[in-house]
Design an enzyme around this catalytic site. Structure first.
Site, PDB file in Angstrom:
ATOM      1  N   ASP A 116      -3.558  24.403 -10.148  1.00 38.67           N
ATOM      2  CA  ASP A 116      -4.755  23.889 -10.835  1.00 38.67           C
ATOM      3  C   ASP A 116      -4.842  24.319 -12.293  1.00 38.67           C
ATOM      4  O   ASP A 116      -5.856  24.038 -12.953  1.00 38.67           O
ATOM      5  CB  ASP A 116      -6.016  24.348 -10.104  1.00 38.67           C
ATOM      6  CG  ASP A 116      -6.167  23.693  -8.756  1.00 38.67           C
ATOM      7  OD1 ASP A 116      -6.014  22.471  -8.683  1.00 38.67           O
ATOM      8  OD2 ASP A 116      -6.440  24.412  -7.774  1.00 38.67           O
ATOM      9  N   ASP A 177      -3.136  16.559  -4.997  1.00 32.96           N
ATOM     10  CA  ASP A 177      -4.023  16.813  -6.137  1.00 32.96           C
ATOM     11  C   ASP A 177      -3.227  17.168  -7.398  1.00 32.96           C
ATOM     12  O   ASP A 177      -3.659  16.927  -8.522  1.00 32.96           O
ATOM     13  CB  ASP A 177      -4.982  17.979  -5.860  1.00 32.96           C
ATOM     14  CG  ASP A 177      -5.457  18.084  -4.423  1.00 32.96           C
ATOM     15  OD1 ASP A 177      -4.745  17.598  -3.524  1.00 32.96           O
ATOM     16  OD2 ASP A 177      -6.513  18.680  -4.198  1.00 32.96           O
ATOM     17  N   SER A 370     -13.755  23.916   6.197  1.00 36.17           N
ATOM     18  CA  SER A 370     -14.268  25.274   6.005  1.00 36.17           C
ATOM     19  C   SER A 370     -15.780  25.279   5.831  1.00 36.17           C
ATOM     20  O   SER A 370     -16.385  26.338   5.619  1.00 36.17           O
ATOM     21  CB  SER A 370     -13.603  25.937   4.793  1.00 36.17           C
ATOM     22  OG  SER A 370     -14.143  25.405   3.607  1.00 36.17           O
TER      23      SER A 370
HETATM   24  N1  GLY Z   1      -8.155  20.039  -5.821  1.00 38.24           N
HETATM   25  C1  GLY Z   1      -8.955  20.562  -4.781  1.00 38.24           C
HETATM   26  C2  GLY Z   1      -9.923  19.577  -4.266  1.00 38.24           C
HETATM   27  O1  GLY Z   1      -9.917  18.422  -4.648  1.00 38.24           O
HETATM   28  O2  GLY Z   1     -10.724  19.992  -3.435  1.00 38.24           O
END
Ligand code: GLY
Length: 409
Positions: A116, A177, A370
């Protein structure tokens, strides 16, 4: 081609371009919400998601509002977007103060064991370099790209998503992602003249294309390679309904991520992957164009939460795609779908700021398995909603993910 989701008269109405007055009102409201956030939080960062529609100070760091986690770049990116829509010295100063925070975070390597790094450093520091000529933004952006390169796993040819490279569970895992984080590397190659960043990004995207996009054009959330031999092993989910289902936000990341990587590389197979992912996404939506959190759910009877953040990402991806595909029918199809989705977001998901929420976009989902951020706003959902508005208000505007594209390769 018709848009399969436009079943009712109300939906058909929504295929029309958004009323300019409605768009201007939504953008004005978005800018005001960003400005209120800056007044409320100052240099502290809000949490990933709202709590009952309201953001609070980020928890878990050395002090409340610390720059940790994977989403803080979106708050800074929103500040820059708002400052582009309505220049404001307070927003300008807040954006630059955040760049200092990101510089400090990179120096101290705070929670950077993640793919990220692009989400963190591109809409914050690279945007600051582009918009206000921040030298610190440039240096920190290049340093961030270097840090991301440290996560490239040979011989698999992928960027590992999470955790230390030797982690027993996460080693060799890439996630869909991450397509959105490759533009940081392309930018770094253009700015530094070193082709290694772009070459690694392209290898990674080929692996996502070949292993994470399935034969039916849906995507795995994650896929694992053998780190010793580089052999592809198996797909699995982390945030979706099941390993074999299609996590809605992941599909939206795929649409936008492949489209952006096509822009950077000119590799037509990435454009094709973006289109295929868009077709699967569009054919698995409920009537109002805003997906349930996993595309396995498609009608109201499912009783599942929506993910408005996935819809906002998809709007940006579809608008990008509409500008790329050669056929007029495809261009019209993707643009109409994007506008219909954005119209629904403005009408039904963006809160009236007078009612209390300090967020841009309600009814998103972070992580159902979660139990976190369910039916809440998120910093990424808010960011891509404001990006979508910016794309329409400023038609010649270049998204931050394409910063540097105009520099010679
Ligand atoms: N990149 C993590 C999400 O989209 O939750």
């Amino acid at each position: 081609m018709t848009i399969p989701v436009a079943a009712s008269a109300r939906q058909a109405e929504r295929l029309d371009p958004i009323d300019p007055g409605e768009l201007a009102r939504a953008a004005g409201q978005a800018v005001a919400t960003v400005r209120r956030g800056v007044d409320l939080f100052g240099s502290r960062f809000p949490g990933d998601c709202s709590v009952d529609g309201r953001y609070q100070d980020r928890e878990g760091g050395s002090q409340p509002g610390a720059n940790i986690g994977w989403t803080t770049g979106f708050r800074t990116g929103m500040i820059w977007l708002a400052n582009e829509l309505r220049p404001d010295p307070t927003l300008h100063a807040a954006g630059l103060a955040d760049v200092d925070s990101f510089a400090d975070r990179l120096r101290r390597r705070v929670e950077l064991d993640t793919h990220d790094i692009g989400f963190l450093y591109l809409p914050s520091c690279v945007a600051a370099w582009r918009l206000v000529g921040s030298r610190e933004g440039l240096a920190v952006g290049l340093g961030a790209a270097e840090a991301l390169m440290g996560r490239f796993v040979e011989p698999a040819g992928i960027f590992q998503a999470w955790g230390p490279l030797m982690d027993s569970v996460q080693a060799g895992r890439a996630i869909i992602d991450s397509a959105m984080n490759m533009p940081l590397l392309h930018w770094a190659s253009r700015l530094s003249g070193d082709p290694a960043y772009a070459a690694a990004a392209t290898r990674h995207m080929r692996q996502l294309r070949d292993r994470l996009v399935r034969a039916d054009n849906s995507t795995f959330h994650t896929f694992v390679w053998d780190t010793r031999t580089g052999a592809p092993l198996f797909g699995a989910t982390a945030q979706g309904y099941s390993d074999g289902s299609c996590w809605a936000r992941g599909q939206a990341w795929a649409v936008y991520g492949f489209a952006l990587n096509y822009r950077w590389t000119g590799d037509a197979t990435f454009l094709d992957a973006a289109r295929r992912c868009a077709e699967f996404y569009l054919s698995h939506l409920p009537a109002d164009h805003v997906p349930y959190w996993d595309l396995v759910f498609q009608n109201e009877a499912c009783g599942q939460p929506r993910d408005s953040s996935g819809a906002a990402i998809a709007v940006c991806g579809l608008l990008e795609l509409a500008g790329l595909v050669p056929d007029p029918a495809g261009r019209e199809r993707y643009r109409a779908a994007a506008l219909a989705t954005l119209d629904a977001l403005i009408a039904d998901y963006a809160p009236d700021p007078r009612t209390g929420p300090n967020a841009q976009l309600l009814h998103g989902v972070y992580d159902i398995p979660s139990g976190s951020g369910v039916d809440e706003a998120s910093l990424w959902g808010d960011f891509f909603y404001v990006e979508a508005l910016t794309r329409l208000i400023l038609p010649a505007w270049t998204p931050y993910w394409l910063t540097g594209l105009e520099q010679p390769a």
